[in-house]
Scaffold this active site. Structure first.
Site, PDB file in Angstrom:
ATOM      1  N   GLU A  95       5.125 -22.233  -0.101  1.00 36.99           N
ATOM      2  CA  GLU A  95       5.266 -23.599  -0.611  1.00 36.99           C
ATOM      3  C   GLU A  95       6.701 -24.041  -0.416  1.00 36.99           C
ATOM      4  OE1 GLU A  95       4.269 -26.549  -4.318  1.00 36.99           O
ATOM      5  OE2 GLU A  95       3.810 -24.430  -4.529  1.00 36.99           O
ATOM      6  N   CYS A 126       1.440 -27.176  -5.792  1.00 37.20           N
ATOM      7  CA  CYS A 126       1.743 -28.515  -6.300  1.00 37.20           C
ATOM      8  C   CYS A 126       2.109 -29.462  -5.158  1.00 37.20           C
ATOM      9  CB  CYS A 126       2.885 -28.439  -7.308  1.00 37.20           C
ATOM     10  SG  CYS A 126       2.447 -27.558  -8.832  1.00 37.20           S
ATOM     11  N   GLU A 152      -4.748 -25.747  -8.953  1.00 37.05           N
ATOM     12  CA  GLU A 152      -4.349 -25.817 -10.365  1.00 37.05           C
ATOM     13  C   GLU A 152      -4.720 -27.152 -11.004  1.00 37.05           C
ATOM     14  OE1 GLU A 152      -0.305 -24.792 -11.140  1.00 37.05           O
ATOM     15  OE2 GLU A 152      -0.621 -22.682 -10.698  1.00 37.05           O
TER      16      GLU A 152
END
Length: 832
Positions: free
Chosen positions: A217, A419, A559
């Site tokens: 990420e 995210c 998530e």
């Protein structure tokens, strides 16, 4: 799927004290209130009273629900209403101080809650309880705080259940809180432990060949300034205040300056190189001699004798003039360590290229462009790349960092993030099409971690890296909703009120979902489509890769809050993929934790849709990993497979040390045992740049000149380099009956089908050695050769590295596990 394993739950519940009252009340008042001093960010607590006047904490102040809305998670004025018909308790709370927006969830016991809903106060009617027992406004003194809220009368059984749950959670938390720093007292007087391990190769079972992978990420400057080898910072002049960075100077001029006299620079958007890259620099040179300087990412590191590819786009805005420019790399004292020239004369945008060869090694050089003639010069996409990238790829990866990842021998790479993939708001969702094609045409974006993405490291480069290291690509796309923490970046294009400007923002509007779903389908075509007959296959071929990338997996969501908004959009995307590409393994999500509403709802959705795999995340304490080695033993073998996509042992201060590394190693022995259910695992996060670390711990820390693997890295490497495709059941007998002793010794034995090697993994998280007798009957009649790799040290050691050596092995052999150690014994066998 319930994570409270039946046996453990029964034992703990039987151990709980049960207070018997001679005349317990039939009902009591409960008063929910948000945690104080933080606007309820930690969640909702309760006090209770038998008479409505004398109040006391429920479960010692335990939090029973937390608001999941927005980046701040605030909760104001919670109130309960009980349905008279079915007894269900409905909780409403305000999302802002004004009460303009409301959160909602319901429960039968005030312990387990339904997914949360968020709506404007004007919409409350559709969530109204038709026949409800209403709360009564009240004022309660809690410590030194006077709380104004609402009390509701409920059955005493509900309170009793909450208290029991609090005792149960306290027992679990005590286990989870165990730390190695207390081992001297916990194991005082403990002598060497003896163990016997017997391996039964005859009962070998197939397990996943893709267990160990990596999750990349763009966090902690992992991409720009990190793995992506570009040395110029803000090369596209697209840094923006909208990125959300706290640096007051963070704008399109960031990292650039003018040195010397006779020159000034500005940023323009008139007639850019490409609409996706609207900003560029304009140099106003009144008198030659000044330089246009870039400081790179904490400086530009160059090595003596190595070559660097320089390029830029340039034009003369006035349509005349121009000339040459000297391009230099200079050290902090101003000494030139590399030099070349480029031509800046062109009425239209033109790319210029040159090569710089370093005459010295410098850790913090800077790039200087010195026009040799007066005039105005437009410059954009100013780039400097080492020629020695990983595998020599153009627009490639930093060689030492990429090699460190490759050395784990990961079977897959998840990208472009967690995210990051679903972004800060609908307009910041990561769109793969914006990351392919010529660099000047790629669309940069704000990073949810509050910096900038050039997108130079895009989907083509990710796929290429996977191919270069022999790993399966595992792209993750948003499931039609952004991060539930959205809000910092502001409203999206469709936002009309508080709710649609924050949190999941209502998701991508339904009228736009058709195009989004097509984009996901196009991604699969880009990876696998024929280079001659498909549109996106041709685009891949244009980038230099006519052969398919053979994509097998795609992650859908990360998530996420498993809400109605999410479920609707996830289902639409999943069914479209399944209809067109039935062979693609779609991986769902079970939220950010290994327990709670999102976890349970994520599994319920997986069951309904019969998903092939789900992504579980588990950041937990070392104690949790020690005492949950049976975590996957009880999973239903007929349901979705598991991808443990993010996990790490978190100790106070978030170090990566022997304690955290061995906790993960111990847990991974149980993962290998359950390799028929768990198909993939990836520790997270992967990379962190020193000075820019936003999350700890990480597998690899680095600066511009050094790569610093952690203890956790070596655990992953030892598992990755010694993986197998068959699990060999074994019995472990320990001569100590203490549960905390036995729980800290682990074993896993696998077979590498390609080489035929047997691999014995042994973990000892005790402060004393474990003398082990290993028996492998299937080695009888074979000449066996052993090689051991041992990682050990004090629990707090952060610099431990594995040590390899030969060892004697056979049908029966002894091995003494050092205190606090992880050992891998690789056994090759030949007929005598």
């Amino acid at each position: 799927m319930n994570i409270l394993k039946p046996f453990m739950a029964l034992c703990l519940m039987q151990a709980l004290p049960c207070t018997v009252r001679a005349a317990q009340p039939d009902s009591v008042y409960v008063f929910p209130y948000p945690t104080t001093n933080d606007h309820g960010r930690r969640g909702m607590q309760f006090v209770w009273s038998a008479d409505g006047e004398h109040w006391q904490d429920v479960a010692e102040g335990m939090v029973f629900m937390r608001c999941d809305f927005g980046a701040w998670k605030y909760m104001y004025r919670p109130r309960l209403i009980q349905d008279r018909q079915d007894g269900r308790l409905h909780c409403f709370w305000d999302l802002d101080p004004e009460g303009s927006a409301i959160g909602y969830a319901s429960s039968t016991d005030l312990i387990k809650w339904t997914p949360q809903e968020y709506f404007m106060a004007t919409e409350q009617g559709k969530f109204a309880v038709k026949d409800g027992r209403m709360p009564v406004a009240d004022t309660v003194q809690i410590g030194d705080k006077t709380i104004v809220g609402y009390a509701l009368k409920v059955s005493y059984g509900i309170l009793e259940g909450m208290e029991r749950h609090g005792i149960y959670r306290s027992a679990l938390n005590a286990q989870r809180g165990e730390r190695a720093e207390h081992d001297a007292a916990r194991f005082a007087g403990l002598q060497t432990v003896n163990a016997r391990i017997t391996v039964d190769e005859g009962r070998a079972k197939p397990i996943s060949e893709n267990l160990i992978g990596v999750f990349f990420e763009d966090l902690n400057y992992a991409a720009d300034g990190g793995l992506y080898a570009e040395l110029v910072q803000n090369r596209d002049f697209e840094y923006s205040e909208a990125d959300g960075n706290k640096d007051r100077n963070w704008n399109s001029r960031y990292a650039w300056s003018v040195e010397g006299e006779g020159m000034a620079f500005d940023v323009s958007t008139d007639q850019p190189v490409h609409p996706n890259n609207p900003h560029y620099a304009v140099l106003n040179v009144a008198q030659p001699g000044g330089g246009f300087t870039n400081t790179g990412f904490d400086g530009i590191a160059v090595k003596e004798g190595e070559k660097y590819d320089f390029s830029l786009f340039t034009r003369t805005p006035d349509g005349k003039g121009g000339g040459k420019a000297v391009v230099r790399l200079v050290d902090p004292q101003g000494k030139t360590v590399a030099e070349t020239t480029v031509t800046l004369s062109s009425k239209t945008w033109k790319k210029r290229e040159a090569v710089l060869k370093a005459t010295a090694t410098v850790a913090q050089a800077r790039l200087v462009i010195i026009p040799q003639s007066a005039g105005r010069y437009a410059l954009d996409m100013i780039s400097l790349f080492p020629q020695k990238t990983f595998k020599g790829r153009k627009n490639g990866l930093r060689a030492d960092l990429a090699q460190a990842i490759a050395d784990i021998r990961p079977r897959f790479v998840r990208f472009p993030g967690g995210c990051l993939a679903h972004g800060d708001g609908v307009d910041n969702i990561y769109h793969w099409k914006e990351t392919i094609g010529p660099l000047e045409a790629r669309k940069p974006a704000a990073n949810i971690w509050r910096y900038h993405q050039t997108r130079g490291l895009g989907y083509f480069e990710y796929f290429q890296f996977c191919e270069d290291i022999g790993a399966e690509p595992l792209p993750v796309v948003a499931a039609g909703v952004p991060c539930q923490n959205s809000g910092i970046g502001g409203p999206s294009h469709h936002s009309k009120d508080f709710v649609t400007a924050n949190g999941q923002q209502g998701g991508i509007p339904m009228e736009e979902m058709g195009q989004y779903i097509q984009d996901v389908l196009d991604l699969i075509e880009y990876a696998n489509g024929d280079a001659k007959t498909t549109r996106w296959g041709r685009e891949r071929a244009k980038a230099g890769h006519p052969e398919p990338f053979n994509l097998k997996y795609i992650g859908l969501g990360n998530e996420d809050l498993i809400s109605r908004v999410f479920t609707e959009r996830f289902t639409m995307i999943y069914e479209a993929i399944r209809a067109k590409y039935p062979d693609i393994v779609v991986i769902g999500t079970t939220g950010p934790s290994c327990e709670g509403t999102d976890y349970e709802e994520g599994w319920a959705l997986a069951d309904r849709l019969k998903l092939p795999m789900v992504d579980e995340h588990n950041y937990n304490t070392p104690g949790w990993f020690i005492y949950n080695q049976d975590y996957y033993d009880h999973y239903d073998r007929h349901k979705s497979k598991v991808y443990l996509g993010e996990y790490a042992a978190h100790a106070p201060g978030r170090p990566s040390n022997i304690e955290t590394g061995l906790a993960a190693a111990l847990f991974l022995t149980s993962v290998e045992r359950n390799g028929d259910v768990v198909s993939m695992t990836s520790y997270a996060p992967l990379l962190a740049k020193e000075g820019h670390t936003q999350w700890r711990p990480d597998l690899i820390y680095f600066n511009n000149t050094e790569v610093k693997p952690t203890v956790d890295y070596y655990v992953q490497q030892m598992y990755g380099q010694h993986a197998g495709n068959k699990y060999l059941p074994s019995t472990l007998t320990v001569d100590n009956r203490r549960h905390d002793v036995r729980s800290r010794v682990g074993v896993s034995v696998v077979k590498d089908g390609e080489s035929g090697d047997l691999i014995v993994k042994l973990v000892n998280l005790l402060p004393v050695a474990v003398k082990t007798d290993v028996e492998i009957p299937s080695l009888a009649g074979h000449q066996a050769v052993g090689q051991k790799t041992v990682l050990s040290g004090r629990p707090s050691d952060t610099n431990a590295v594995p040590v390899e050596s030969a060892m004697e092995v056979g049908e029966k052999f002894p091995y003494e596990m050092p205190a606090y150690s992880f050992t891998v014994i690789r056994i090759k066998r030949e007929c005598k």
